[in-house]
Write a protein that holds these residues in place. Structure first.
Motif, PDB file in Angstrom:
ATOM      1  N   UNK A  93      -4.612  -2.847  -7.603  1.00  0.00           N
ATOM      2  CA  UNK A  93      -5.241  -4.054  -7.914  1.00  0.00           C
ATOM      3  C   UNK A  93      -6.426  -3.572  -9.046  1.00  0.00           C
ATOM      4  N   UNK A  94      -6.458  -2.498  -9.628  1.00  0.00           N
ATOM      5  CA  UNK A  94      -7.713  -2.155 -10.389  1.00  0.00           C
ATOM      6  C   UNK A  94      -7.666  -2.108 -11.683  1.00  0.00           C
ATOM      7  N   UNK A  95      -6.491  -2.613 -12.262  1.00  0.00           N
ATOM      8  CA  UNK A  95      -6.301  -2.672 -13.630  1.00  0.00           C
ATOM      9  C   UNK A  95      -6.154  -1.067 -14.081  1.00  0.00           C
ATOM     10  N   UNK A  96      -6.877  -0.993 -15.502  1.00  0.00           N
ATOM     11  CA  UNK A  96      -6.950   0.265 -16.196  1.00  0.00           C
ATOM     12  C   UNK A  96      -7.590   1.398 -15.333  1.00  0.00           C
ATOM     13  N   UNK A  97      -8.405   0.879 -14.648  1.00  0.00           N
ATOM     14  CA  UNK A  97      -9.174   1.768 -13.720  1.00  0.00           C
ATOM     15  C   UNK A  97      -8.460   2.306 -12.539  1.00  0.00           C
ATOM     16  N   UNK A  98      -7.547   1.895 -12.089  1.00  0.00           N
ATOM     17  CA  UNK A  98      -6.603   2.405 -11.131  1.00  0.00           C
ATOM     18  C   UNK A  98      -5.341   3.251 -11.477  1.00  0.00           C
ATOM     19  N   UNK A  99      -4.844   3.974 -10.576  1.00  0.00           N
ATOM     20  CA  UNK A  99      -3.557   4.718 -11.170  1.00  0.00           C
ATOM     21  C   UNK A  99      -2.449   4.347 -10.124  1.00  0.00           C
ATOM     22  N   UNK A 100      -2.770   3.977  -8.991  1.00  0.00           N
ATOM     23  CA  UNK A 100      -1.767   3.243  -7.775  1.00  0.00           C
ATOM     24  C   UNK A 100      -0.967   4.636  -7.520  1.00  0.00           C
TER      25      UNK A 100
ATOM     26  N   UNK B 126      -2.774   6.379  -2.721  1.00  0.00           N
ATOM     27  CA  UNK B 126      -2.217   6.107  -1.173  1.00  0.00           C
ATOM     28  C   UNK B 126      -0.790   6.618  -1.175  1.00  0.00           C
ATOM     29  N   UNK B 127      -0.067   6.667  -2.244  1.00  0.00           N
ATOM     30  CA  UNK B 127       1.122   7.233  -2.201  1.00  0.00           C
ATOM     31  C   UNK B 127       1.019   8.750  -1.872  1.00  0.00           C
TER      32      UNK B 127
ATOM     33  N   UNK C  11       0.836  -1.148   0.157  1.00  0.00           N
ATOM     34  CA  UNK C  11       0.031  -0.019  -0.109  1.00  0.00           C
ATOM     35  C   UNK C  11       0.856   1.291   0.013  1.00  0.00           C
ATOM     36  N   UNK C  12       0.706   2.010  -0.839  1.00  0.00           N
ATOM     37  CA  UNK C  12       1.426   3.451  -1.019  1.00  0.00           C
ATOM     38  C   UNK C  12       2.564   3.249  -1.809  1.00  0.00           C
ATOM     39  N   UNK C  13       3.021   1.944  -2.317  1.00  0.00           N
ATOM     40  CA  UNK C  13       3.935   2.093  -3.331  1.00  0.00           C
ATOM     41  C   UNK C  13       3.682   2.737  -4.807  1.00  0.00           C
TER      42      UNK C  13
END
Ligand code: ADP
Ligand code: MG
Length: 229
Positions: free
Chosen positions: A182-189, A192-193, A175-177
């Protein structure tokens, strides 16, 4: 010497971030451009048109999200630290996420106390929205999002909890990396960072507990200040 080293490092980080931000924003822009061009050169059914338009809006929101989360790094210290009324800021954040919660059949429960901390209210909003949006996204079948505050011993604790899908130990440790999603194309990741960076900037501490299929709790602690400081 120390000062200069730090400054050089910061410059390097900023220029690295600028290049990854432009790289990432280019993708959603290219997608939107593709849809617009498609509608310009071919006749598409009204149904298709609506589909392309809503996908375009999603992509634009994604680009906005990416820029917003990268901006946290562009101004790394909260120079405009002011007294923040936490109850007021939490209510503001709740107002903003309520429509999203309603669409997802999520009820928002609160237990808020009046309390003051020092920091940048805009960054705090971004942090709260990033965390609560994740909680909502973790409950695709509805549920309860709970936001509570506790104060004591010169400290404020904000507890944000969901009844969502939760995280495994391995997921929690990542988390925060940057770019971890885990949301594929929907996520940016990036959410949390940025949230973690903001908490640290405001001298806060974050701890997270999670159980798969039960939910996740975010504990954010900040030093409090006197009301009439
Ligand atoms: P994104 O939301 O774009 O995927 P974030 O940085 O906001 O990126 O979150 C990273 C990952 O952490 C998510 O993809 C998800 O796997 C996990 N996560 C964050 N918050 C929660 C939560 N409340 N419940 C379950 N998983 C979460
Ligand atoms: Mg997120």
């Amino acid at each position: 010497i120390n000062q200069r080293v730090i400054k050089a490092e910061k410059m390097e980080i900023v220029s690295h971030l600028a290049s990854s931000m432009s790289h990432e924003v280019r993708n959603p822009l290219a997608v939107v451009r593709g849809f617009l061009q498609l509608m310009q050169v071919t006749t598409v059914s009204e149904k298709k048109q609506r589909e392309y338009l809503s996908l375009s809006i999603e992509e634009i929101d994604r680009a906005t999200d990416i820029i917003q989360n990268y901006l946290t790094f562009a101004k790394p210290s909260p120079e405009n630290a002011v007294r923040i009324n936490i109850e007021q800021e939490l209510k503001r954040a709740i107002n903003i996420i309520t429509p999203l919660a309603n669409i997802n059949r999520i009820h928002i429960g609160t237990k808020l106390e009046s309390c003051f901390i020092l920091g940048d209210p805009q960054l705090l909003q971004q942090c709260l929205l990033n965390i609560t949006k994740n909680c909502i996204e973790a409950m695709p079948n509805g549920g309860e999002l709970f936001i509570e505050t506790y104060k004591g011993n010169g400290e404020l604790m904000i507890v944000i909890s969901d009844e969502g899908e939760g995280m495994t130990k391995e997921q929690l440790s990542r988390l925060g990396e940057p770019y971890y999603t885990t949301k594929g194309r929907e996520g940016t990741g990036l959410g949390m960072m940025a949230a973690m960076q903001i908490i640290e900037m405001m001298s806060g501490k974050l701890s997270v507990t999670s159980r798969v299929n039960e939910g996740t709790n975010f504990y954010i602690r900040f030093p409090t200040i006197e009301k009439q400081a």
